[in-house]
Scaffold this active site. Structure first.
Site, PDB file in Angstrom:
ATOM      1  N   LEU A 132     -14.156 -10.131  12.663  1.00 29.91           N
ATOM      2  CA  LEU A 132     -12.959  -9.720  12.361  1.00 29.91           C
ATOM      3  C   LEU A 132     -13.048  -8.598  11.683  1.00 29.91           C
ATOM      4  O   LEU A 132     -14.333  -7.838  11.777  1.00 29.91           O
ATOM      5  CB  LEU A 132     -13.190 -11.103  11.306  1.00 29.91           C
ATOM      6  N   ASP A 168      -4.158 -12.227  -7.059  1.00 31.75           N
ATOM      7  CA  ASP A 168      -4.401 -11.904  -8.462  1.00 31.75           C
ATOM      8  C   ASP A 168      -4.772 -13.188  -9.443  1.00 31.75           C
ATOM      9  O   ASP A 168      -5.141 -14.097  -8.673  1.00 31.75           O
ATOM     10  CB  ASP A 168      -2.930 -11.002  -8.509  1.00 31.75           C
ATOM     11  N   HIS A 200     -13.017 -10.955 -12.695  1.00 32.61           N
ATOM     12  CA  HIS A 200     -13.429 -10.514 -10.987  1.00 32.61           C
ATOM     13  C   HIS A 200     -14.454 -11.096 -10.697  1.00 32.61           C
ATOM     14  O   HIS A 200     -14.658 -10.760  -9.550  1.00 32.61           O
ATOM     15  CB  HIS A 200     -13.647  -8.946 -11.399  1.00 32.61           C
TER      16      HIS A 200
HETATM   17  C1  IPE Z   1      -2.378  -6.192  -7.981  1.00 33.28           C
HETATM   18  O1  IPE Z   1      -2.478  -6.928  -8.638  1.00 33.28           O
HETATM   19  C2  IPE Z   1      -3.244  -4.894  -6.732  1.00 33.28           C
HETATM   20  C3  IPE Z   1      -4.335  -6.173  -7.095  1.00 33.28           C
HETATM   21  C4  IPE Z   1      -4.276  -7.696  -6.407  1.00 33.28           C
HETATM   22  C5  IPE Z   1      -5.666  -5.414  -6.807  1.00 33.28           C
HETATM   23  P1  IPE Z   1      -2.039  -6.538  -9.888  1.00 33.28           P
HETATM   24  O2  IPE Z   1      -2.425  -6.951 -10.901  1.00 33.28           O
HETATM   25  O3  IPE Z   1      -2.097  -4.168 -10.365  1.00 33.28           O
HETATM   26  O4  IPE Z   1       0.135  -6.244  -9.636  1.00 33.28           O
HETATM   27  P2  IPE Z   1       0.897  -6.218 -10.887  1.00 33.28           P
HETATM   28  O5  IPE Z   1       1.073  -5.377 -11.802  1.00 33.28           O
HETATM   29  O6  IPE Z   1       1.241  -7.629 -11.742  1.00 33.28           O
HETATM   30  O7  IPE Z   1       2.192  -5.704 -10.313  1.00 33.28           O
HETATM   31  C1  IPE Z   2      -6.597  -8.886  -9.606  1.00 32.81           C
HETATM   32  O1  IPE Z   2      -6.437  -9.929 -11.116  1.00 32.81           O
HETATM   33  C2  IPE Z   2      -7.571  -7.806  -9.715  1.00 32.81           C
HETATM   34  C3  IPE Z   2      -7.342  -6.698  -9.789  1.00 32.81           C
HETATM   35  C4  IPE Z   2      -5.998  -6.115 -10.117  1.00 32.81           C
HETATM   36  C5  IPE Z   2      -8.043  -5.469  -9.674  1.00 32.81           C
HETATM   37  P1  IPE Z   2      -6.013  -8.914 -12.340  1.00 32.81           P
HETATM   38  O2  IPE Z   2      -6.946  -8.609 -13.090  1.00 32.81           O
HETATM   39  O3  IPE Z   2      -4.745  -8.163 -12.086  1.00 32.81           O
HETATM   40  O4  IPE Z   2      -5.780 -11.130 -12.855  1.00 32.81           O
HETATM   41  P2  IPE Z   2      -4.014 -10.789 -14.157  1.00 32.81           P
HETATM   42  O5  IPE Z   2      -3.497 -10.760 -13.248  1.00 32.81           O
HETATM   43  O6  IPE Z   2      -4.912 -10.080 -15.427  1.00 32.81           O
HETATM   44  O7  IPE Z   2      -4.431 -12.019 -14.421  1.00 32.81           O
HETATM   45 MG    MG Z   3      -2.826  -8.983 -11.906  1.00 31.90          MG
END
Ligand code: IPE
Ligand code: IPE
Ligand code: MG
Length: 246
Positions: free
Chosen positions: A128, A17, A34
């Protein structure tokens, strides 16, 4: 026994995240975050393999992430296709078994085809287990398992009283991996966000404020050090564990 092996997690799960916030802090669009995160995936896979960890499960796209703006969803899907094109040969050379978990029927057929080819290519590897969760939700996983068991009951192949935890586990996406011992979440939030709800029952949880694009082998080692310091009690007392331990 204090060898590294005895205190290593067998299975590490990661909620990757913070890509969007990493990008925003640099005045870049979210998809740049990303894209930058792919490098961290590479370092994490290498670090896990170097430590001899058996299973690594990465949360790449949740069931709820379908609700993001269409343009972000489509750039993520393109990134998955591109990452498969670029990374699979190297993963295969490194003896990694790559698998995807999640509702793949929700994905574009072109991506599903690439996933199937990558899974087939690496299926007989012995290193792995790398599980990538895409269109995955912990509730979906449990629901899916429940439906399969219900169908067996309806067919007369299974008695309701014979359903136990082991049978439910056997129908989950990660049936052939041990339960995650360690969950890592980057990006500062301390929540599960519908990841492996059933499987994480006794995982140790390690959170870091570092955004996913900045996560690297050094961070991974910090999480392993945290894990090594934990006494896992599974509901027992510390004394019971100490007496049984070696
Ligand atoms: C969790 O992250 C999902 C992934 C890392 C793929 P999110 O960014 O979607 O989670 P929330 O919305 O902050 O809980
Ligand atoms: C995690 O990073 C990737 C996915 C959930 C696909 P985020 O896109 O949720 O990044 P933040 O949380 O908005 O910074
Ligand atoms: Mg996120």
């Amino acid at each position: 026994m204090t060898s590294e092996k005895s205190i290593l997690p067998r299975h590490v799960a990661v909620i990757m995240d913070g890509n969007g916030r990493w990008a925003r802090a640099r005045q870049k669009p979210r998809h740049a975050g990303h894209r930058a995160g792919v490098k961290s995936v590479r370092s994490t896979v290498e670090a896990a393999a170097a430590h001899g960890i058996e299973c690594l499960t990465l949360f790449a796209f949740s069931s709820e992430n379908w609700g993001r703006p269409a343009e972000e969803v489509s750039s993520l899907m393109s990134l998955f296709v591109e990452a498969l094109r670029r990374e699979v040969a190297e993963l295969h050379r490194n003896n990694v078994r790559l698998r995807f978990i999640g509702a793949r029927e929700e994905l574009n057929p072109g991506l599903v085809k690439k996933i199937e080819i990558a899974e087939e290519k690496t299926r007989r590897n012995t290193g792995l287990y790398l599980n990538v969760a895409v269109a995955y939700g912990g509730r979906w996983d449990i629901l899916n398992a429940t439906k399969q068991l219900a169908a067996e009951v309806a067919n007369g192949d299974l008695q309701v009283d014979d359903i136990d935890e082991a049978l439910v586990s056997a129908k989950l996406q990660l049936a052939d991996c041990p339960e995650p011992d360690l969950l890592i979440r980057t990006g500062g939030e301390q929540r599960i966000s519908n990841f492996l709800l059933w499987n994480l029952a006794y995982a140790e949880l390690w959170f870091t404020d570092v955004f996913w694009p900045e996560f690297d082998a050094k961070q991974f080692d910090l999480a392993l050090e945290y894990f090594a310091r934990k006494q896992r009690r599974y509901g027992h007392t510390g004394e019971q564990i100490g007496a049984a331990g070696c």
